[in-house]
Design a protein around this motif. Structure first.
Motif, PDB file in Angstrom:
ATOM      1  N   UNK A 223       5.034  51.873   5.424  1.00 34.39           N
ATOM      2  CA  UNK A 223       6.217  52.097   5.971  1.00 34.39           C
ATOM      3  C   UNK A 223       6.956  51.017   6.485  1.00 34.39           C
ATOM      4  N   UNK A 224       6.666  49.915   5.785  1.00 36.38           N
ATOM      5  CA  UNK A 224       7.631  48.561   6.111  1.00 36.38           C
ATOM      6  C   UNK A 224       8.892  48.626   5.618  1.00 36.38           C
ATOM      7  N   UNK A 225       9.968  48.491   6.013  1.00 40.18           N
ATOM      8  CA  UNK A 225      11.191  48.519   5.178  1.00 40.18           C
ATOM      9  C   UNK A 225      11.222  47.205   4.204  1.00 40.18           C
ATOM     10  N   UNK A 226      11.464  47.421   2.976  1.00 42.57           N
ATOM     11  CA  UNK A 226      11.490  46.417   1.767  1.00 42.57           C
ATOM     12  C   UNK A 226      12.752  46.052   1.257  1.00 42.57           C
ATOM     13  N   UNK A 227      13.838  47.087   1.096  1.00 41.84           N
ATOM     14  CA  UNK A 227      14.935  47.179   0.663  1.00 41.84           C
ATOM     15  C   UNK A 227      15.781  48.124   1.064  1.00 41.84           C
ATOM     16  N   UNK A 228      17.124  47.939   1.038  1.00 44.95           N
ATOM     17  CA  UNK A 228      18.099  49.043   1.451  1.00 44.95           C
ATOM     18  C   UNK A 228      19.009  48.843   0.285  1.00 44.95           C
ATOM     19  N   UNK A 229      19.168  50.242  -0.357  1.00 44.85           N
ATOM     20  CA  UNK A 229      20.025  50.428  -1.558  1.00 44.85           C
ATOM     21  C   UNK A 229      21.372  51.229  -0.932  1.00 44.85           C
TER      22      UNK A 229
END
Length: 274
Positions: A223-229
């Motif tokens: 649940x670690x943020x890796x990318x925002x589209x």
């Protein structure tokens, strides 16, 4: 001239040989993709030319990858007075797209634009706007369920054997294999669909377009943020009637391949450091 080149580039990106080929999966085209495209175009030009003409004008049957790279990187769009050689290059691109010449391509584009403007003044058929909204809602639900995949509800709005259903299925499997999730906590991932416009309609096919805004926050299995589209574009929907039932058959999302490439690149960058 820039407008003409942009029209050619857009149509080339939508050509079946490109969309369903190896270069279609890339959001941006570098030297390698342009070399492949040059081979695709050269083969198409050869098929469109008689054997007699092909022997006489072999130069008219090829277009270099370097030339294509300059075109797709806007290296030619600043030319105010393009030379004859460059106009012949644009002729080749028009022939690849199925037209007899650049002038024939431009005439076709003008006619298409006139028909589109005329159609957009017509009211939307009742129920089709809701059909697209429901489809997008179910597609978003499929993303939220990852890594589990279940398209049962989606096929209420999209034909099960349609190209769109296949593309969505393939994409979901890719996301699941990469172990990425969609974070919806506090509305961190969301979408909006608006500004519907009619393109064309007949007894068995309705074509609509709509602006769509998709904001997806991808996370890893921890649940670690890796990318925002984060993207807004105009998508086109092809809605068919089969056995008296209207459902979505296909759609054109200009950023579809970019979304998948974006996620795959993030996964690669994460794992190459391990």
């Amino acid at each position: 001239m820039k407008t003409i080149i942009d029209q050619l580039k857009e149509c080339i990106r939508l050509h079946p040989s490109v969309v369903y080929g190896s270069i279609g999966v890339n959001a941006t085209w570098n030297r390698t993709q342009c070399i492949i495209l040059s081979q695709i175009i050269s083969e198409a030009l050869l098929k469109a030319t008689s054997p007699k003409e092909s022997k006489k004008n072999k130069a008219n049957l090829t277009i270099s990858g370097m030339t294509l790279q300059r075109i797709f990187n806007d290296g030619y769009t600043e030319k105010e007075n393009p030379d004859l050689r460059f106009l012949k290059t644009l002729d080749k691109l028009a022939i690849f797209l199925g037209h007899s010449s650049l002038n024939d391509f431009l005439a076709h584009q003008k006619q298409q634009e006139a028909e589109s403007n005329k159609a957009q003044n017509k009211p939307l058929p009742e129920g089709f706007e809701k059909l697209i909204l429901n489809h997008c809602f179910e597609e978003f639900k499929c993303l939220k369920m990852l890594p589990n995949i279940n398209l049962t509800e989606l096929t209420n709005y999209t034909f099960e054997d349609s190209p769109l259903t296949k593309r969505i299925t393939d994409a979901l499997h890719k996301y699941a294999d990469l172990n990425f999730r969609v974070n919806t906590t506090d509305n961190r991932s969301n979408f909006e669909v608006y500004d519907f416009k009619m393109i064309s309609s007949d007894e068995n096919l309705v074509v609509l377009s709509a602006k769509e805004f998709w904001n997806i926050q991808w996370t890893d299995e921890s649940n670690n943020p890796v990318r925002i589209y984060n993207k807004i574009n105009r998508q086109t929907y092809f809605i068919k009637k089969r056995d008296g039932v209207w459902k979505i058959w296909d759609n054109h999302n200009p950023d579809y391949n970019g979304l998948i490439a974006d996620v795959e690149e993030t996964h690669f960058q994460q794992n190459i450091l391990i």
